[in-house]
Scaffold this motif. Structure first.
Motif, PDB file in Angstrom:
ATOM      1  N   GLY A  85       4.071  14.232   3.228  1.00  0.00           N
ATOM      2  CA  GLY A  85       3.311  13.926   4.428  1.00  0.00           C
ATOM      3  C   GLY A  85       2.828  15.136   5.188  1.00  0.00           C
ATOM      4  N   ALA A  86       3.033  16.339   4.646  1.00  0.00           N
ATOM      5  CA  ALA A  86       2.571  17.559   5.314  1.00  0.00           C
ATOM      6  C   ALA A  86       1.091  17.794   5.023  1.00  0.00           C
ATOM      7  CB  ALA A  86       3.398  18.759   4.862  1.00  0.00           C
ATOM      8  N   THR A  87       0.486  18.665   5.797  1.00  0.00           N
ATOM      9  CA  THR A  87      -0.931  18.972   5.649  1.00  0.00           C
ATOM     10  C   THR A  87      -1.119  20.259   4.862  1.00  0.00           C
ATOM     11  OG1 THR A  87      -1.441  17.914   7.767  1.00  0.00           O
ATOM     12  CG2 THR A  87      -3.072  19.464   6.884  1.00  0.00           C
ATOM     13  N   PRO A  88      -1.829  20.225   3.722  1.00  0.00           N
ATOM     14  CA  PRO A  88      -2.125  21.474   3.005  1.00  0.00           C
ATOM     15  C   PRO A  88      -3.153  22.292   3.772  1.00  0.00           C
ATOM     16  CG  PRO A  88      -2.450  19.521   1.612  1.00  0.00           C
ATOM     17  CD  PRO A  88      -2.355  19.052   3.021  1.00  0.00           C
TER      18      PRO A  88
ATOM     19  N   ASP B  68      -1.855   8.469  -1.025  1.00  0.00           N
ATOM     20  CA  ASP B  68      -3.208   8.116  -1.463  1.00  0.00           C
ATOM     21  C   ASP B  68      -4.122   9.338  -1.519  1.00  0.00           C
ATOM     22  OD1 ASP B  68      -3.635   5.592  -2.359  1.00  0.00           O
ATOM     23  OD2 ASP B  68      -4.090   4.717  -0.401  1.00  0.00           O
ATOM     24  N   ALA B  69      -3.848  10.331  -0.669  1.00  0.00           N
ATOM     25  CA  ALA B  69      -4.712  11.509  -0.585  1.00  0.00           C
ATOM     26  C   ALA B  69      -4.459  12.523  -1.699  1.00  0.00           C
ATOM     27  CB  ALA B  69      -4.518  12.199   0.774  1.00  0.00           C
ATOM     28  N   ILE B  70      -3.415  12.303  -2.511  1.00  0.00           N
ATOM     29  CA  ILE B  70      -3.079  13.257  -3.570  1.00  0.00           C
ATOM     30  C   ILE B  70      -4.046  13.130  -4.741  1.00  0.00           C
ATOM     31  CG2 ILE B  70      -1.370  13.842  -5.339  1.00  0.00           C
ATOM     32  CD1 ILE B  70       0.807  13.136  -3.343  1.00  0.00           C
ATOM     33  N   ALA B  71      -4.581  14.266  -5.171  1.00  0.00           N
ATOM     34  CA  ALA B  71      -5.325  14.321  -6.427  1.00  0.00           C
ATOM     35  C   ALA B  71      -4.312  14.615  -7.526  1.00  0.00           C
ATOM     36  CB  ALA B  71      -6.383  15.417  -6.373  1.00  0.00           C
TER      37      ALA B  71
ATOM     38  N   GLN C 196       0.848  -1.194   0.000  1.00  0.00           N
ATOM     39  CA  GLN C 196       0.000   0.000   0.000  1.00  0.00           C
ATOM     40  C   GLN C 196       0.882   1.242   0.000  1.00  0.00           C
ATOM     41  OE1 GLN C 196      -3.281   0.172  -0.132  1.00  0.00           O
ATOM     42  NE2 GLN C 196      -3.731  -2.013   0.071  1.00  0.00           N
ATOM     43  N   PRO C 197       0.495   2.268  -0.759  1.00  0.00           N
ATOM     44  CA  PRO C 197       1.231   3.528  -0.654  1.00  0.00           C
ATOM     45  C   PRO C 197       0.955   4.187   0.685  1.00  0.00           C
ATOM     46  CG  PRO C 197      -0.700   3.808  -2.036  1.00  0.00           C
ATOM     47  CD  PRO C 197      -0.607   2.345  -1.725  1.00  0.00           C
TER      48      PRO C 197
ATOM     49  N   ILE D 149      -0.103  19.020  -3.907  1.00  0.00           N
ATOM     50  CA  ILE D 149       0.632  17.801  -4.248  1.00  0.00           C
ATOM     51  C   ILE D 149       1.997  17.813  -3.573  1.00  0.00           C
ATOM     52  CG2 ILE D 149       1.665  16.467  -6.125  1.00  0.00           C
ATOM     53  CD1 ILE D 149      -0.540  17.540  -7.965  1.00  0.00           C
ATOM     54  N   ALA D 150       2.695  18.950  -3.649  1.00  0.00           N
ATOM     55  CA  ALA D 150       4.018  19.060  -3.025  1.00  0.00           C
ATOM     56  C   ALA D 150       3.928  18.859  -1.517  1.00  0.00           C
ATOM     57  CB  ALA D 150       4.630  20.425  -3.346  1.00  0.00           C
ATOM     58  N   ALA D 151       2.856  19.364  -0.915  1.00  0.00           N
ATOM     59  CA  ALA D 151       2.670  19.209   0.531  1.00  0.00           C
ATOM     60  C   ALA D 151       2.417  17.753   0.906  1.00  0.00           C
ATOM     61  CB  ALA D 151       1.516  20.091   0.996  1.00  0.00           C
TER      62      ALA D 151
END
Length: 405
Positions: free
Chosen positions: A163-166, A50-53, A44-45, A157-159
């Protein structure tokens, strides 16, 4: 084994031997301990990946595969400087050799053009790579990366990639709201992204606002001023970013050769910051990330000021014309957000929807950028193209408006 040999020589001899034997033992006798049962584990990633659009680029063909006027990616409608094109061809003659890993000549050319220190210039695969390096060097799990609503889609995406929170601050009529950004700074904020001019809205923040935001930025937070479209500004619109980066240790300015210089296919970006910031980003920068031909083309492009001036003048003229035409349709619910870039964000707030306009313009031979994924389902970002492209699109748009009633 190759990885072990690369770093072992930097350690004391006895420690090298011990670690080498341990690695051999791990690779043979105890390898079975590392095996995982496929019945109980699946690959699993990371959850933040996984949260990246994923980034969605502008289209270049229609639904039926036709190649039409592409006004979706903010490319230079005048093409590329002939001087830069010739330099690219010359640079392509050494395909068997790696490019200069330090991009020394390119850094010198950039620094000379902007009166900067070449040692504080970093280079990358488009300015996108520089943005990712900034987040990678200064943010991680538990940290926050701050930017305004309707900011550049690479920022979240960069955030998330690290693993950082946008954290998204509300806008002010589609423009950067400095007060809103300041209000959203917390002890966990590590990077602030500000595009100036902004993409996809085209809005601009003057020097006083940029300085005010920096004054409120904590010393342990990197403020990134993304100037991908800065060359389209008139001299009076200088936002003071380079001056800030010259004297402040926590400011990074990014630029690109993809827009006004017409080198989008080569993906060449660069950034300027304090020596400490540049050193940190170099630690995670990919090697040989700008081709030899690309470096030579970029150097030549910097030297062809006539082409840059002509591109800027073309954009100023036809952007003003286009926005005037949109204003004449204000009673039909169309509005252009005032732009300082080489595109215009047109809002559809009447009977004709942005989606219908997007599809209708595509049928007529013009591809634009519809932005439902950026919370702009009512907007089209339209690149200022050649004279025939801009005038032809406007005629097609008027027909769609009239048909909608």
């Amino acid at each position: 084994m190759g990885a072990i040999h690369r770093w072992l020589p930097t350690r004391p001899a006895a420690e090298r031997v011990t670690m080498f034997l341990a690695s051999r033992h791990c690779c043979s006798g105890t390898a079975s301990l590392l095996k995982r049962s496929p019945m109980t584990h699946t690959l699993q990633p990371k959850p933040w990946i996984d949260a990246i659009a994923p980034y969605v680029p502008g289209r270049s063909t229609t639904d039926d595969g036709r190649k039409v006027a592409k006004l979706s990616s903010n490319e230079n409608p005048l093409g590329t400087s002939e001087i830069a094109r010739a330099a690219f061809v010359a640079g392509a003659s050494s395909l068997d050799r790696y490019p200069d890993a330090a991009a020394a000549a390119l850094r010198e050319a950039i620094a000379g053009h902007h009166a900067l220190d070449p040692a504080r210039v970093i280079y990358g695969t488009g300015s996108d790579e520089i943005l990712h390096l900034a987040a990678g060097a200064y943010a991680g799990q538990g940290d926050e990366v701050l930017f305004v609503r309707y900011g550049f889609s690479v920022y979240p995406i960069a955030a998330r990639r690290v693993g950082a929170t946008p954290v998204i601050a509300p806008d002010q009529d589609y423009a950067t709201d400095v007060d809103s950004l300041i209000a959203h700074i917390t002890p966990r904020t590590r990077v602030i992204f500000v595009a100036n001019p902004n993409n996809p809205t085209g809005t601009y923040s003057p020097a006083a606002e940029i300085a005010r935001l920096h004054a409120a930025t904590p010393k342990d937070c990197l403020m990134v001023i993304d100037q991908a479209y800065a060359e389209y500004l008139e001299p009076a619109d200088d936002d003071g970013a380079f001056a800030l980066a010259q004297r402040e240790p926590n400011v990074l300015v990014t630029r690109t050769f993809s827009k006004i210089f017409g080198l989008a296919a080569e993906r060449i970006g660069w950034g300027y910051a304090s020596a400490e910031v540049i050193e940190a980003m170099h630690r995670i920068r990919a090697p040989f990330n700008v081709t030899t031909a690309g470096q030579m083309a970029a150097i030549a492009a910097l030297g062809d000021q006539e082409f840059v001036d002509r591109s800027r003048a073309h954009n100023l003229h036809w952007r003003a014309w286009f926005e005037g035409e949109i204003a004449s349709l204000g009673n039909k619910g169309l509005r252009a957000v005032p732009s300082k870039a080489n595109f215009s964000l047109v809002l559809f707030e009447g009977k004709l929807t942005a989606e219908a306009a997007y599809k209708g313009l595509m049928d007529a031979g013009y591809i634009t950028r519809w932005l439902p994924g950026q919370e702009l389902p009512h907007g089209l970002r339209i690149t200022i193209g050649t004279e025939p492209e801009v005038t032809g699109l406007m005629r097609a748009l008027r027909k769609l408006v009239e048909a909608a009633g």
